[in-house]
Enzyme design. Sequence first.
Site, PDB file in Angstrom:
ATOM      1  N   HIS A  79      49.700  44.122  35.291  1.00 14.26           N
ATOM      2  CA  HIS A  79      49.142  42.808  35.559  1.00 14.26           C
ATOM      3  C   HIS A  79      48.381  42.295  34.338  1.00 14.26           C
ATOM      4  CE1 HIS A  79      49.188  43.967  40.042  1.00 14.26           C
ATOM      5  NE2 HIS A  79      50.124  43.076  39.832  1.00 14.26           N
ATOM      6  N   ASP A  91      50.011  37.521  48.375  1.00 13.69           N
ATOM      7  CA  ASP A  91      50.256  38.473  47.295  1.00 13.69           C
ATOM      8  C   ASP A  91      49.200  39.581  47.311  1.00 13.69           C
ATOM      9  OD1 ASP A  91      51.348  39.505  44.911  1.00 13.69           O
ATOM     10  OD2 ASP A  91      49.943  38.339  43.687  1.00 13.69           O
TER      11      ASP A  91
END
Length: 287
Positions: A178, A80
């Site tokens: 995020h 990721d």
Amino acid sequence: MLMNMKDLLAVANEHNFAVPAFNVSSNMILKGVMHTCEEMQAPVIIAIHPDELEFVEDSFVKAVIEEAHKATVPVCVHLDHGSKFEQVLRAIQDGFTSVMIDGAHLSLEDNIAITKKVVEVAHPVNVSVEAELGTIGTADDYGEAGSKEIIYTEVDDAVKFIKETDIDCLAIAIGTAHGLYPKDKKPELALDRLQEIKAAVSIPLVLHGGSGNPDDEIAKSVKLGVNKINISSDIKDAFYQECRKVLQDQAIREPMFIYPKCIEAMNEVIRHKINLFDDADKVKFYK
């Protein structure tokens, strides 16, 4: 059933559901994710960020791959937000079946250049590649980094980028961030932009920073063509909030007494996300 991202998401794209990518940075979190996905017969992506990989080290990846091989559900092991070519090479050498090269902070041309370089080394060894266009915001100071300013993905840029790089899936920026949102901040997705991009490209689309967005928006994004959604903060928050409660008992010290309640608290969130993404009982499409 270990798979790469291209093959895993091709099925999701065809049948209009999204596969959750759960960020995993401990054996306890891995245990909960795998158990719940098996229980719900839900395909899953085990995502590991470069910072997480530094913490768990390469030997942990071998354990993840072993769990994937044993699983009755399709599993992709994914790097990721790799930001450096060296991080991608490490992941490929470790046995990851998919890698992300995140050049979203670069100019379009530089992002294309580094992504092509990654595709050239990944595709010959059957490793799929995810890239990102636009910028994902940041909601708090913990975990993955984000941008102070969200720059939405442009449709024409997405078409050009995919054509020139031959990537397997694209993370788009439509207003997510995020981390966990503060209580006074209301996230909102640009679903019209998602529709425009989906109509113009054929590869699966990815949503990052989905923690904290309203369920109805996330469900709509799946119906409009998102096939992979990253989840990190939500499951870790549930796990460690419960851990704090359990450890109020000063006498408790054995992991087998501490972690089961934490895993179950996290599993409730995992079940919710799987249902929200319409990922439950989708193993039948892979047989």
